[in-house]
Enzyme design. Structure first.
Site, PDB file in Angstrom:
ATOM      1  N   CYS A 197       0.810  -1.220   0.000  1.00  0.00           N
ATOM      2  CA  CYS A 197       0.000   0.000   0.000  1.00  0.00           C
ATOM      3  C   CYS A 197       0.841   1.268   0.000  1.00  0.00           C
ATOM      4  CB  CYS A 197      -0.954   0.010   1.191  1.00  0.00           C
ATOM      5  SG  CYS A 197      -0.123  -0.190   2.793  1.00  0.00           S
ATOM      6  N   GLY A 240      -0.047   2.974  10.038  1.00  0.00           N
ATOM      7  CA  GLY A 240      -1.056   3.905  10.532  1.00  0.00           C
ATOM      8  C   GLY A 240      -1.087   5.203   9.748  1.00  0.00           C
ATOM      9  N   CYS A 241      -2.276   5.775   9.624  1.00  0.00           N
ATOM     10  CA  CYS A 241      -2.459   7.018   8.865  1.00  0.00           C
ATOM     11  C   CYS A 241      -2.908   8.187   9.737  1.00  0.00           C
ATOM     12  CB  CYS A 241      -3.472   6.789   7.743  1.00  0.00           C
ATOM     13  SG  CYS A 241      -2.920   5.574   6.538  1.00  0.00           S
ATOM     14  N   GLY A 242      -2.936   7.983  11.041  1.00  0.00           N
ATOM     15  CA  GLY A 242      -3.292   9.078  11.933  1.00  0.00           C
ATOM     16  C   GLY A 242      -4.692   9.612  11.696  1.00  0.00           C
ATOM     17  N   SER A 243      -4.957  10.751  12.301  1.00  0.00           N
ATOM     18  CA  SER A 243      -6.283  11.351  12.155  1.00  0.00           C
ATOM     19  C   SER A 243      -6.552  11.772  10.721  1.00  0.00           C
ATOM     20  CB  SER A 243      -6.415  12.566  13.079  1.00  0.00           C
ATOM     21  OG  SER A 243      -5.477  13.568  12.727  1.00  0.00           O
ATOM     22  N   TYR A 244      -5.474  12.025   9.936  1.00  0.00           N
ATOM     23  CA  TYR A 244      -5.674  12.373   8.521  1.00  0.00           C
ATOM     24  C   TYR A 244      -6.491  11.292   7.813  1.00  0.00           C
ATOM     25  CZ  TYR A 244      -1.529  15.331   9.348  1.00  0.00           C
ATOM     26  OH  TYR A 244      -0.623  16.229   9.834  1.00  0.00           O
ATOM     27  N   GLY A 245      -6.164  10.037   8.129  1.00  0.00           N
ATOM     28  CA  GLY A 245      -6.832   8.919   7.467  1.00  0.00           C
ATOM     29  C   GLY A 245      -7.875   8.239   8.323  1.00  0.00           C
TER      30      GLY A 245
END
Length: 870
Positions: A252, A431-436
């Site tokens: 990914c 992980g994509c944090g709060s952005y994702g």
């Protein structure tokens, strides 16, 4: 008979979780030491490593996707890099002890883990999640992707069997055998599952986050790589082709578009071609995008584009065959030139295949903008890459991208999973944090599967004892001004009374005796209760003059005003609004005062025996616009030099002697009972109280030796409360003085007996300060009473005796004992009481009081203090 035939989905999930709970209890037994867990991990990882090729072959055979050699590499990565990263990590029991700060960290498993794996990296993800679960003593129950079920079970079984042989609990690793999506959802929502470790598509990750329990899920990626003109072209082209072709683009974190600066565009394209990249023409592009997304670029239905589920992980040759185009036999990626990023160009979406969008950047900003658009186009939070040797460009790119991994001069597939090209934690769950929409922004690893308990031992706050570096005392000690080094431009701060009395002239006379010539500027407009407006006026003169030394001569008003002028002279950016804010711990306050003394020294010469400002870090400043009085406190405000010359007090009027002397008594008393009182301040506070009771009345009646003693007492008390701070008496007195314009010493004196009796009662609201481990104010009042010769056998008797002794001293010095005697109208006073009480609670002196000064209690005290003592 199979499990599927003998039980329902519910029964199957319940059984799996129940067995996992048993395994969890086993893991928590004492025999599962760190050494044993590490041994199990080692054996399990080696067993999986031994079968890495067989697992890769099984994955390719079952899914029909990816490249055998690359899947083998991913399996090695899961066994080798992941295990290496956590080899020496402590995950069992006590993992860290910090004796200095008294913190002991204890690691425990989070509980039963639900592990969800994708079709893209089935065996490597199963190995990875199994190993980090063993390392953290968490039983894991897998929900494998149905299209990769057999190979995933094969991987999990290898790890499980090796782990059990090495001593792991029997059901440390399990998996769902049937039930599909229904079973997966039931597992995620099962009350016996503690957390979900989810890797896969958006729908699955959203389901994990919707389960109502902690989930470690990841988001979709749409990774740009910006190839900027200062890059190493050969390296950049190599990295992009290698990364995009790895396992047919199924990681990914792989690049979905390459954005190339126009200056190097042709060179990069040619270099990529030599490495196996095939650039399709417009006609071929139309066929490919239609097949992959069901729409063509710039058509009316571009917003309906959906990735064909058959595409991820398929080879370039397969794509060519499907759409009817020809690509070279050795082609490893297909490149399609696009005009823009967004729905109009479907190939700028995430593709998870060896198909790469190519865009030209007209300049650096255009390149960054296009990369940002890629991330914002369904890829927020995941990853972004840049190839550049311009540090400023790289930093700007990193600051702009809403991506949690910014990969510099790195192939993004390998860079994103970590450990190979950088020191990001190795992981297959990014992980994509709060952005994702994720709960984590880092690469998920063993850290995320631990509950860390912290045993915090009691520790006293660091305390301090700070006074000016130089304190001169004795009669005529002002002569030291002629001897101090480095005085050439002197700014004198005082008031008109000091000027009329000739005190300013005395200072100037000594300065003129220096061996070097000095320039002197004077400011004598300081008023009682100095205001910030006066400070600004004096500061303007000071800035024009540019002194290297500031001399404050006078009472507390002159010294307090000089402190703030000094601060703003050295640091004009300092914010008065921030400076006046209350704090509990001086070292941890929200606003940090700047370092002082780079431009000038502050020399304080007190002419009254009361405030102690010459040795304290405090300054009380009024604001005429709000009508409020603000006590400011910070050790930056501690004067550089104090000259305590009693000759300035010899002609003081009796009223000033009484007011300032009683202020000394309150300073010393409040410092002694303060929650911050300590061994360094106690002796000073006691000595000051003793000096006041022995000398104030004599000084009031004209005894010159007693005046010298009182002058010393004022500074001694100042040194005590500079470190121990004050209490609610001063909090209320500041507000009374501001509201009714009464002398400060008189205000604190009237309130003192009331405060002693209030603080001397066992409180129901206890004060908070680590060193103040139990209430002791009543005992301390008794100690002061006994020290000055009062008879008392119990704390209660001591409190009352000391309060009465203070009242008697007030009467003996003809000081008012109630504010009514100051000719204040009763109605006016009572109407102000609620406001004064509230403002007193906000005052900086309140936190150090030995019992929490409740607003309602201060209202009662203020009301009682209006009436004189009989």
């Amino acid at each position: 008979m199979s499990t599927q035939q003998t039980m329902t989905v519910d029964e199957h999930i319940n059984q799996l979780v129940a067995k996992a709970q048993v395994a969890l209890k086993e893991y928590l037994k004492p025999e599962y030491t760190q050494e044993k867990i590490d041994y199990i991990v080692k054996k399990a990882s080696v067993a999986a490593l031994d079968q890495h090729c067989a697992l890769a072959a099984a994955a390719v055979e079952e899914t029909g996707r990816g490249i055998f050699e690359d899947k083998a590499t991913k399996n090695i990565f899961a066994c080798e890099h992941v295990t290496h990263e956590m080899r020496h990590a402590k995950t069992v029991g006590i993992i860290n002890v910090d004796p200095l700060y008294g913190i002991t960290e204890i690691a425990e498993p989070v509980g039963v883990v639900c592990g969800v794996t994708p079709v893209t990296n089935p065996t490597s993800t199963a190995i990875f999640k199994s190993l980090i679960s063993i390392k953290t003593r968490n039983p894991i129950v897998f929900s494998f992707h149905p299209s990769a079920l057999k190979c995933s079970i094969m991987a999990a079984k290898i790890v499980r069997d090796a782990a059990i042989s090495a001593g792991a609990p029997e059901n440390c690793i399990q998996w769902i055998e049937f039930g599909g999506i229904e079973a997966s959802n039931k597992l995620m929502n099962h009350p016996g599952v503690a957390t979900i470790l989810a890797t896969g598509g958006n729908a699955m990750v959203k389901a994990a986050y919707s389960s109502g329990k902690p989930a470690l899920g990841v988001g979709a990626g749409n990774v740009p790589t910006y190839i900027e003109k200062t890059c190493n072209i050969k390296q950049a082209a190599n990295d992009v082709v290698m990364s995009k072709s790895f396992d047919n683009g199924m990681i990914c974190a792989s690049e979905q578009a390459a954005i190339i600066d126009k200056e190097i565009y042709d060179q990069v394209v040619e270099e990529m071609k030599t490495l196996g990249a095939y650039f399709i023409n417009e006609e071929e592009k139309a066929k490919l995008e239609k097949f992959m997304f069901g729409v063509n670029a710039y058509s009316a239905d571009v917003n309906n584009a959906r990735l064909n589920p058959k595409c991820p992980g398929m080879s370039p040759q397969w794509f060519a065959e499907q759409v009817g185009i020809k690509v070279p036999e050795d082609c490893n990626i297909i490149c399609a030139v696009c005009k823009e990023v967004g729905p109009n160009e479907p190939l700028t979406r995430e593709k998870l295949s060896p198909v790469l969008a190519i865009l030209k950047a007209e300049n650096t900003q255009d390149g960054i903008d296009k990369a940002e658009a890629m991330v914002e186009f369904n890829g927020r939070g995941h990853s972004a890459a840049i190839h550049s040797n311009d540090k400023a460009v790289v930093e700007k790119y990193a600051l702009t991208m809403k991506a949690c991994r910014i990969l510099h001069n790195t192939p993004s597939s390998q860079g994103g999973i970590g450990s190979i090209y950088n020191y990001i934690w190795p992981s297959f769950t990014l992980g994509c944090g709060s952005y994702g929409g994720n709960s984590v922004s880092a690469n998920v690893t063993y850290h995320n599967l631990l509950n860390i308990k912290r045993l915090a031992d009691r520790r006293n706050n660091l305390q301090w004892f700070r006074v000016p570096p130089k304190i001169f005392f004795e009669p005529h000690s002002i002569r030291y001004l002629a001897e101090l080094k480095e005085l050439s431009k002197i700014f004198i701060v005082s008031d008109r009374m000091m000027y009329k009395l000739g005190y300013v002239d005395r200072v100037m006379d000594v300065l003129k005796r220096r061996s070097n010539e000095v320039e002197i500027e004077i400011f004598i407009d300081v008023e009682p209760d100095p205001s910030i407006q006066t400070v600004q006026k004096g500061l303007a003169v000071m800035n024009t003059f540019g002194p290297d030394n500031i001399i404050a001569i006078g009472g507390g008003s002159a010294m307090d005003a000089a402190k703030i002028m000094w601060l703003l002279y050295e640091h004009p950016e300092a914010d008065f609004f921030a400076m006046k804010q209350k704090f509990i711990d001086l070292r941890k306050r929200a606003f940090k005062f700047p370092t002082m003394g780079k431009k000038a020294r502050l020399i304080c010469i007190p002419t009254t025996s009361g405030t102690g400002s010459e040795v304290t870090p405090f300054a009380v400043i009024s604001d005429h616009e709000t009508g409020k009085k603000y006590p400011l406190a910070d050790y930056s405000l501690t004067p550089s030099v104090a000259i305590v010359d009693p000759m300035f007090t010899m002609s003081l009027p009796k009223r000033a002697i009484a007011d300032t002397g009683l202020d000394v008594l309150v300073h010393a008393t409040e410092a002694y009972v303060s929650v911050m009182a300590n061994e360094y301040t106690d002796g000073l506070a006691r000595e000051a109280v003793k000096l006041v009771f022995e000398n104030l009345l004599k000084s009031y009646n004209g005894d010159l030796e007693a005046r010298e003693k009182m002058h010393n007492a004022a500074t001694i008390a100042g040194m005590a409360f500079a470190s121990a701070f004050l209490g609610m008496d001063h909090s209320m007195a500041h507000k009374v003085g501001a509201a009714f314009h009464l002398p400060h010493g008189r205000c604190v004196a009237v309130l003192l007996p009331h405060v002693i009796r209030y603080n001397g009662q066992k409180p129901r609201k206890l004060a908070m300060w680590p060193k103040y481990n139990f209430y002791k104010a009543d005992q301390r009042y008794m100690e002061l009473a006994q020290m000055v010769g009062l008879k008392c056998n119990t704390p209660a008797e001591g409190v009352e005796a000391f309060a009465k002794a203070c009242e008697e001293l007030m009467k003996a010095t003809e000081t008012i004992t109630g504010f009514k005697q100051a000719n204040i109208d009763e109605a006016a006073w009572m109407s102000k009481v609620p406001e004064m009480a509230l403002l007193a609670f906000e005052d900086q002196c309140s936190p150090a009081n030995p019992r929490v000064p409740m607003v309602k209690d201060m209202e009662k005290i203020l009301k009682a203090a209006y009436y004189p003592i009989a």
